[in-house]
Design a protein around this motif. Structure first.
Motif, PDB file in Angstrom:
ATOM      1  N   SER A 121       1.615 -25.145 -34.163  1.00  0.00           N
ATOM      2  CA  SER A 121       1.034 -25.772 -35.299  1.00  0.00           C
ATOM      3  C   SER A 121       1.664 -24.622 -35.982  1.00  0.00           C
ATOM      4  O   SER A 121       1.925 -23.830 -36.400  1.00  0.00           O
ATOM      5  N   SER A 122       2.224 -26.320 -36.842  1.00  0.00           N
ATOM      6  CA  SER A 122       3.098 -25.872 -38.280  1.00  0.00           C
ATOM      7  C   SER A 122       1.958 -24.887 -39.323  1.00  0.00           C
ATOM      8  O   SER A 122       2.513 -23.824 -40.417  1.00  0.00           O
ATOM      9  N   LYS A 123       0.674 -25.076 -38.753  1.00  0.00           N
ATOM     10  CA  LYS A 123      -0.161 -24.055 -40.038  1.00  0.00           C
ATOM     11  C   LYS A 123      -0.432 -22.732 -39.404  1.00  0.00           C
ATOM     12  O   LYS A 123      -1.179 -22.081 -40.422  1.00  0.00           O
ATOM     13  N   ILE A 124      -0.022 -22.649 -38.488  1.00  0.00           N
ATOM     14  CA  ILE A 124       0.062 -20.897 -38.329  1.00  0.00           C
ATOM     15  C   ILE A 124       1.260 -20.787 -38.218  1.00  0.00           C
ATOM     16  O   ILE A 124       2.414 -20.387 -38.237  1.00  0.00           O
ATOM     17  N   PRO A 125       0.715 -19.296 -39.777  1.00  0.00           N
ATOM     18  CA  PRO A 125       2.259 -17.955 -40.386  1.00  0.00           C
ATOM     19  C   PRO A 125       2.577 -17.815 -39.722  1.00  0.00           C
ATOM     20  O   PRO A 125       2.040 -17.379 -38.251  1.00  0.00           O
ATOM     21  N   THR A 126       3.805 -17.301 -39.377  1.00  0.00           N
ATOM     22  CA  THR A 126       4.836 -16.523 -38.903  1.00  0.00           C
ATOM     23  C   THR A 126       4.488 -15.656 -38.779  1.00  0.00           C
ATOM     24  O   THR A 126       4.029 -14.768 -40.154  1.00  0.00           O
ATOM     25  N   LEU A 127       4.544 -14.253 -38.119  1.00  0.00           N
ATOM     26  CA  LEU A 127       3.663 -12.895 -38.439  1.00  0.00           C
ATOM     27  C   LEU A 127       4.866 -11.417 -38.426  1.00  0.00           C
ATOM     28  O   LEU A 127       6.085 -11.919 -37.619  1.00  0.00           O
ATOM     29  N   LEU A 128       5.455 -10.799 -38.938  1.00  0.00           N
ATOM     30  CA  LEU A 128       6.178  -9.690 -38.551  1.00  0.00           C
ATOM     31  C   LEU A 128       5.672  -8.564 -38.140  1.00  0.00           C
ATOM     32  O   LEU A 128       4.166  -7.924 -37.987  1.00  0.00           O
ATOM     33  N   LEU A 129       5.491  -8.663 -36.493  1.00  0.00           N
ATOM     34  CA  LEU A 129       5.512  -7.180 -35.695  1.00  0.00           C
ATOM     35  C   LEU A 129       6.324  -6.368 -36.235  1.00  0.00           C
ATOM     36  O   LEU A 129       7.515  -6.525 -35.622  1.00  0.00           O
ATOM     37  N   ARG A 130       6.185  -4.488 -36.226  1.00  0.00           N
ATOM     38  CA  ARG A 130       6.660  -3.666 -36.139  1.00  0.00           C
ATOM     39  C   ARG A 130       5.990  -2.227 -35.773  1.00  0.00           C
ATOM     40  O   ARG A 130       4.809  -2.489 -34.916  1.00  0.00           O
ATOM     41  N   ILE A 131       7.025  -1.844 -34.136  1.00  0.00           N
ATOM     42  CA  ILE A 131       6.444  -1.390 -33.084  1.00  0.00           C
ATOM     43  C   ILE A 131       7.221   0.191 -33.824  1.00  0.00           C
ATOM     44  O   ILE A 131       8.185   0.103 -33.566  1.00  0.00           O
ATOM     45  N   TYR A 132       6.447   0.766 -33.408  1.00  0.00           N
ATOM     46  CA  TYR A 132       6.798   2.166 -33.885  1.00  0.00           C
ATOM     47  C   TYR A 132       7.892   3.302 -32.469  1.00  0.00           C
ATOM     48  O   TYR A 132       7.221   2.643 -31.818  1.00  0.00           O
ATOM     49  N   GLY A 133       8.659   4.178 -33.224  1.00  0.00           N
ATOM     50  CA  GLY A 133       9.049   5.277 -32.305  1.00  0.00           C
ATOM     51  C   GLY A 133       8.674   6.428 -32.170  1.00  0.00           C
ATOM     52  O   GLY A 133       8.591   6.142 -33.393  1.00  0.00           O
ATOM     53  N   PRO A 134       9.319   6.588 -31.793  1.00  0.00           N
ATOM     54  CA  PRO A 134       9.101   8.580 -31.703  1.00  0.00           C
ATOM     55  C   PRO A 134       9.504   8.588 -33.081  1.00  0.00           C
ATOM     56  O   PRO A 134      11.051   8.435 -33.015  1.00  0.00           O
ATOM     57  N   SER A 135       9.647   9.819 -33.757  1.00  0.00           N
ATOM     58  CA  SER A 135      10.000  10.148 -34.685  1.00  0.00           C
ATOM     59  C   SER A 135       9.536  11.706 -35.157  1.00  0.00           C
ATOM     60  O   SER A 135       8.440  11.996 -34.927  1.00  0.00           O
ATOM     61  N   SER A 136      10.341  12.540 -35.872  1.00  0.00           N
ATOM     62  CA  SER A 136       9.800  13.907 -36.295  1.00  0.00           C
ATOM     63  C   SER A 136       9.349  13.932 -36.964  1.00  0.00           C
ATOM     64  O   SER A 136       9.048  14.969 -37.565  1.00  0.00           O
ATOM     65  N   GLY A 137       9.336  12.595 -38.550  1.00  0.00           N
ATOM     66  CA  GLY A 137       8.938  12.839 -39.151  1.00  0.00           C
ATOM     67  C   GLY A 137       9.155  13.591 -40.489  1.00  0.00           C
ATOM     68  O   GLY A 137       8.455  14.515 -41.215  1.00  0.00           O
ATOM     69  N   ALA A 138      10.682  14.443 -39.851  1.00  0.00           N
ATOM     70  CA  ALA A 138      11.354  14.613 -40.672  1.00  0.00           C
ATOM     71  C   ALA A 138      11.953  14.289 -41.691  1.00  0.00           C
ATOM     72  O   ALA A 138      11.612  14.812 -43.060  1.00  0.00           O
ATOM     73  N   LEU A 139      12.044  12.917 -42.119  1.00  0.00           N
ATOM     74  CA  LEU A 139      12.563  12.150 -43.244  1.00  0.00           C
ATOM     75  C   LEU A 139      11.164  11.454 -43.609  1.00  0.00           C
ATOM     76  O   LEU A 139      11.538  10.871 -45.437  1.00  0.00           O
ATOM     77  N   ILE A 140      10.585  10.932 -43.049  1.00  0.00           N
ATOM     78  CA  ILE A 140       9.088   9.695 -43.701  1.00  0.00           C
ATOM     79  C   ILE A 140       8.016   9.876 -43.004  1.00  0.00           C
ATOM     80  O   ILE A 140       7.985  10.313 -41.607  1.00  0.00           O
ATOM     81  N   SER A 141       6.632   9.103 -43.663  1.00  0.00           N
ATOM     82  CA  SER A 141       5.854   9.566 -42.806  1.00  0.00           C
ATOM     83  C   SER A 141       5.074   8.903 -43.112  1.00  0.00           C
ATOM     84  O   SER A 141       4.819   7.702 -44.120  1.00  0.00           O
ATOM     85  N   ARG A 142       4.764   8.069 -41.286  1.00  0.00           N
ATOM     86  CA  ARG A 142       4.136   6.780 -41.534  1.00  0.00           C
ATOM     87  C   ARG A 142       2.919   6.715 -42.639  1.00  0.00           C
ATOM     88  O   ARG A 142       2.252   5.189 -42.769  1.00  0.00           O
TER      89      ARG A 142
END
Length: 451
Positions: A121-142
């Motif tokens: 169906s063209s009426k069902i919108p495309t989605l963006l799926l983001r899967i996190y990976g391991p991170s030290s958190g040194a630079l960003i905070s999810r």
């Protein structure tokens, strides 16, 4: 900053069929918990990933394995998540797994972005799926990034909507759009649009958008560039302490010298900054490089500048307006798809005429520099004064952008140094050296220090 592949663009999706698999035995109550509910940490192949949630967003207790996105079970699990999060049109039980296509478009396998579409169906919108990976958190905070993204989209309709989260990722709105190029941001019309869009971001209520941690008990909001440099320096020193780090690099950058220069620079800034002409703290994106700027493909917006969409808010937060603008101007000098993506070309820095073009649009849409009706009309003298004052404040904060990204580059280089990567995908050390040299040249030109 270093290049990113913007995930929110219009793709040429390849049909990848998925076969139906057996249903999970977990109950709805077990899978769907409130955004503030507790959950144990989850594990990917390379390390732990804590669930990231935000108040007001649905959360599904399902984990999606990034490395398994080509396997039949993956699409079925995704449909479970979409149903539990009640994503419009996607919570329809009639959607069959074999009609779902998934394309990985950026990131490593354990920190990846996908486009998910339904071919039935063209009426069902495309989605963006983001899967996190391991991170030290040194630079960003999810958690911080998610909070900001959710507030911007839900309160101000800025940036992509977040539909909800799952144990190791989130699902976002997809924009039918194209990513701007290094040439695009130099176009006079597009530059005005970016200026207008940035003014709108700068006009949001910091207290509404920023996490409580950004505001001290006495209501003081510290510029995030100061906080980042201070906190990242610890990780930069650790990187320089690695046995494989070339000593000549450490000597050239000289972090001890930088710390002294940074302190002197901030003291100088405190004496020349003008809160009414660009140094007032606003909510800044702080990374408006061309890869984070999208142009809607089929925009119906009556205001042309609204066809520019800003994405990726990892580094967003309180900063002087002039800092955010200065950082954007430095990105004019970058070409992350050229032969030397780690080097800035000073010859490409915007001329005063080009900066004035940007400033004019920014000033006309700013609630900070101009009070009153939108799109105000100025006489030439008033506009010239506003432009000159803002341009000076941008020059004042320009070295801070070089400083922050220089330290960022050192921290980012750690994995390559530890693993003795001879030819890294991006030369973070070379990038850090260039930005540090520019910081030192600019504070010299400004008279902050003497030769």
């Amino acid at each position: 900053m270093a290049p990113v592949i913007s995930p929110v663009i219009s793709p040429n999706l390849t049909n990848i069929s998925r076969q139906h698999s057996s249903a999970s035995g977990k109950s709805l109550t077990e899978l769907l918990i409130g955004a503030t509910g507790s959950s144990s940490s989850v594990q990917l192949a390379d390390g732990p990933v804590e669930p990231v949630k935000a108040e007001g967003l649905r959360h599904a207790r399902i984990r999606l394995e990034a490395r398994h996105y080509k396997k039949p079970d993956f699409v079925h699990q995704f449909l479970e998540v979409a149903s539990l999060l009640q994503i419009p049109s996607w919570n329809d039980p009639r959607i069959r797994p074999e009609n779902v296509t998934i394309q990985r478009v950026s990131g490593a396998l354990t920190n990846a972005v996908y486009f998910v579409s339904c071919t039935s169906s063209s009426k069902i919108p495309t989605l963006l799926l983001r899967i996190y990976g391991p991170s030290s958190g040194a630079l960003i905070s999810r958690p911080r990034e998610l909070h900001i993204l959710h507030k911007l989209s839900s309160v101000y309709r800025l940036g992509p909507r977040v539909y909800g989260t799952f144990e190791n990722g989130r699902i976002e709105e997809f924009f039918d759009s194209t990513t701007l190029t290094a040439e695009d941001i130099r176009d006079s019309t597009i530059s005005r649009w970016i200026g207008a869009r940035m003014a709108q971001f700068h006009s949001v209520d910091i207290a509404e958008v920023s996490p409580p941690s950004d505001i001290t008990g006495d209501g003081v909001i510290e510029a995030s560039v100061k906080k980042c440099v201070s906190s990242w320096l610890t990780y930069a020193y650790e990187t320089f302490a690695l046995p494989a780090m070339p000593r000549e690099v450490c000597q050239e950058i000289d972090l001890s010298r930088f710390e002294k220069e940074w302190k002197i620079y901030l003291q100088w800034v405190s004496k020349v900054e003008d809160m009414h002409s660009g140094s007032g703290v606003v909510f800044g994106h702080n990374d408006t490089q061309y890869g984070n700027l999208l142009r809607l493909t089929n925009s119906l917006e009556t205001d042309e500048h609204r066809q520019i969409i800003v994405v990726d808010f990892e580094y967003a937060g309180p900063n002087p307006a002039a800092y955010d603008i200065a950082n954007h101007f430095h990105e004019w000098s970058a070409n992350y798809h050229g032969s030397t993506p780690h080097l800035l070309d000073p010859a490409c820095y915007p001329t005063f005429t080009q900066r004035r073009n940007f400033y004019t649009a920014y000033i006309q849409h700013s609630n900070l520099l101009v009070k009153g009706a939108e799109d105000p009309v100025f006489d030439a003298s008033d506009l010239d004064q506003l432009v000159a004052a803002l341009d000076y404040q941008v020059r004042v904060w320009s070295p801070a952008s070089h400083a922050m990204w220089a330290i960022w580059g050192i921290v980012q280089a750690r994995d390559d140094v530890e693993n003795s990567v001879a030819e890294p995908e991006f030369d973070y050390i070379g990038y850090a050296k260039g930005r540090m040299a520019s910081f030192r040249q600019e504070i010299l030109d400004l008279g902050v220090i003497q030769r």
